[in-house]
Design a protein around this motif. Structure first.
Motif, short mmCIF file in Angstrom:
data_model
loop_
_atom_site.label_atom_id
_atom_site.label_comp_id
_atom_site.label_asym_id
_atom_site.label_seq_id
_atom_site.Cartn_x
_atom_site.Cartn_y
_atom_site.Cartn_z
N LEU A 218 -0.16 12.42 30.08
CA LEU A 218 -1.56 12.18 29.77
C LEU A 218 -2.08 10.86 30.32
O LEU A 218 -3.25 10.76 30.73
CB LEU A 218 -1.78 12.22 28.25
CG LEU A 218 -1.48 13.56 27.56
CD1 LEU A 218 -1.72 13.44 26.06
CD2 LEU A 218 -2.33 14.68 28.15
N GLU B 32 -1.47 24.93 32.17
CA GLU B 32 -2.79 25.55 32.28
C GLU B 32 -2.86 26.51 33.45
O GLU B 32 -3.38 27.62 33.35
CB GLU B 32 -3.88 24.48 32.43
CG GLU B 32 -5.28 25.10 32.57
CD GLU B 32 -6.37 24.08 32.78
OE1 GLU B 32 -7.56 24.48 32.78
OE2 GLU B 32 -6.07 22.88 32.96
N GLN C 76 -2.80 20.57 30.21
CA GLN C 76 -4.07 20.80 30.90
C GLN C 76 -4.07 20.10 32.26
O GLN C 76 -3.52 19.01 32.41
CB GLN C 76 -5.23 20.33 30.04
CG GLN C 76 -5.36 21.10 28.73
CD GLN C 76 -5.40 22.60 28.94
OE1 GLN C 76 -6.37 23.14 29.49
NE2 GLN C 76 -4.35 23.29 28.51
N SER D 249 -3.43 26.70 25.72
CA SER D 249 -4.32 25.55 25.87
C SER D 249 -3.65 24.27 25.39
O SER D 249 -4.32 23.35 24.93
CB SER D 249 -5.62 25.78 25.10
OG SER D 249 -5.37 25.97 23.72
N THR D 250 -2.32 24.20 25.52
CA THR D 250 -1.56 23.02 25.11
C THR D 250 -2.15 21.76 25.76
O THR D 250 -2.30 21.69 26.98
CB THR D 250 -0.09 23.17 25.54
OG1 THR D 250 0.40 24.41 25.05
CG2 THR D 250 0.75 22.03 25.00
N ALA D 251 -2.48 20.76 24.93
CA ALA D 251 -3.19 19.58 25.42
C ALA D 251 -2.43 18.87 26.53
O ALA D 251 -3.02 18.43 27.52
CB ALA D 251 -3.46 18.63 24.26
N THR D 252 -1.11 18.75 26.38
CA THR D 252 -0.33 18.03 27.38
C THR D 252 -0.21 18.78 28.70
O THR D 252 0.18 18.19 29.71
CB THR D 252 1.08 17.73 26.85
OG1 THR D 252 1.66 18.95 26.36
CG2 THR D 252 1.06 16.72 25.74
#
Length: 473
Positions: A446, A314, A352, A347-350
């Motif tokens: 996460l 991010e 952020q 915006s890759t979830a892992t």
């Protein structure tokens, strides 16, 4: 002409606005600053009137369009009777024509060979004020974008998968393809993110983590400069159907349907090392950015090394136009002149609330990574990756390390203290949790779950020996 040609190759270094999904909007008005060729507005479309203004004696306005076939252009520049404005037409290597009379409108017909990118410069001889510019004769079948032959491979063919046939390759886009031209359809469901630290590539990461997930599919390598060094390497290592390298060095190519199609149809997309600032300058806000963002969502595999890894998180260290920061510099001031952090790319979830740094222990980047973190929102995580080392994250956040070096994950918790974190002052950042991961070690980015025992480290920029508690050991 050498300087001008380089300017064209670096065209739109700071970006030009486009519609997403490959459709490029015809420009109808200039947008300042377009005073340099690298900031040209466009594309200009046939018959579309463009409104502009020469604001002062130093002002000049640049525009661009693309043509791949020989064409006859009628170019018209209109302005008030009290002004005398001129225009100049260029291809990628030279000035083709200058309209520098006192006529109003300033009009001429020019035959062009269709070599890809063309630029138009509007200048003043005298006066200042509004003008209109139009170009008739730009082929309408391309909508002002370019298409044509390939460099290093054929542009035809294409599969009949869900994205349809491969679009025509835009003129000026360099590509190299090894393997089959047709698109192989693979039903992917797992996917993952490969973050590599630069230096020697980690063969085991590709064979252990990527190959099983792409099932002989197609690979796309992205860069803004360089050549086809990955093609044969990845083709054999991954047993891929094809490897296609695209040199996407300008925003209009990052918005082209061909590039978007290639990325969206690939099973594995790899961003090579290079300059992360250049990647942001050329790709941010384009259809290519959106296609990259969609790779993991559709079950594909995304990855990169060095600069290609840095742009995955991010927060991105973005030394655009300044020297790269050393740890010894970064710790002396939270807002050091060599520190610039960008965001808003993927915006890759892992990834952020994460910032990635590479070439890590080899270039002693622990201090600067902690200085970056101290200036970012609370809860930031740092991931430092050594050369010849990688960490592969599955969509649920679980990461596993491959290679000969280490991956360092830095976290804040209730004990972490941003003791001194103000602009203009040395950074004092204490009790940061550091996890040192070696080959096969795992860490969930996460949840924080891991079997590795952390260590408390910190930096004190007031001291020449600024590390607290030996961070690499």
């Amino acid at each position: 002409m050498g300087t001008r040609y380089l300017s064209v190759l670096l065209f739109s270094l700071f970006g030009v606005g486009f519609f997403s999904h490959g459709a490029q909007a015809c420009v109808s008005a200039e947008s300042e600053s377009n005073d340099a060729e690298s900031d040209a507005d466009g594309p200009v479309c046939s018959g579309q009137i463009v409104a502009g203004k020469i604001a002062n004696r130093r002002d000049q306005d640049w525009y661009y369009f693309n043509i791949d076939t020989p064409s006859d252009l009628d170019i018209t520049l209109n302005h008030s009777s009290g002004d005398d404005f001129d225009w100049h037409l260029y291809d990628v290597s030279q000035r083709l024509y200058s309209a520098e009379t006192g006529n109003r409108p300033e009009s001429a017909s020019v035959s062009v060979g269709g070599s890809g990118l063309y630029t138009l410069k509007v200048t003043r001889h005298s006066g200042r004020g509004d003008y209109t510019l139009s170009v008739d004769g730009i082929p309408t079948d391309t909508g002002g974008s370019s298409s044509g032959g390939s460099s290093g491979g054929s542009s035809g063919g294409g599969g009949d998968c869900e994205l349809g046939t491969r679009p025509a390759k835009p003129g000026g886009l360099t590509r190299y393809i090894s393997g089959s031209e047709a698109d192989v359809c693979v039903n992917q469901s797992g996917g993952g993110l490969l973050v590599m630290g630069g230096g020697s590539d980690v063969d085991a990461a590709f064979t252990r983590r990527v190959e099983p997930l792409i099932d002989g599919g197609d690979v796309v390598v992205l860069r803004t400069s360089g050549s086809d060094g990955y093609n044969d390497y990845l083709l054999g290592l991954l047993n891929a159907d094809s490897v296609e390298t695209l040199i996407v060095d300008r925003p209009q190519h990052a918005n082209d349907a061909y590039v978007e199609w290639a990325v969206r149809s690939a099973e594995f997309v790899w961003i090579a090392g290079g300059d992360q600032s250049d990647y942001l300058n050329q790709w941010q806000g384009t259809a290519l950015q959106q296609a990259l963002d969609a790779v993991l969502a559709r079950g594909g595999v995304l990855g990169g090394t060095s600069a290609g890894a840095a742009v995955q998180s991010e927060y991105i260290y973005d030394p655009d136009g300044v020297l790269g920061a050393y740890s010894s510099e970064a710790v002396t001031d939270l807002c050091h002149e060599y520190i610039n952090i960008s965001t808003g790319f993927l915006s890759t979830a892992t990834m952020q609330s994460v910032i990635v740094d590479t070439h890590f222990a080899e270039r002693d980047r622990m201090g600067r990574l902690m200085a970056f973190m101290a200036g970012l929102p609370a809860g930031i995580q740092g991931v430092g990756v050594d050369e010849a080392t990688s960490i592969f994250f599955t969509p649920d956040g679980n990461g596993v390390v491959d290679g000969s070096g280490s991956v360092y994950v830095l976290l804040e918790d209730g004990q972490t203290s941003r003791t001194q974190a103000q602009c203009g002052q040395p950074v004092v950042y204490e009790d940061v949790l550091r996890y040192k991961l070696d080959e096969f070690d795992q860490f969930n980015i996460l949840t924080g779950s891991t079997s590795v025992t952390p260590k408390r480290i910190g930096i004190d920029g007031r001291s020449g020996n600024f590390y607290i508690n030996q961070p690499y050991q």
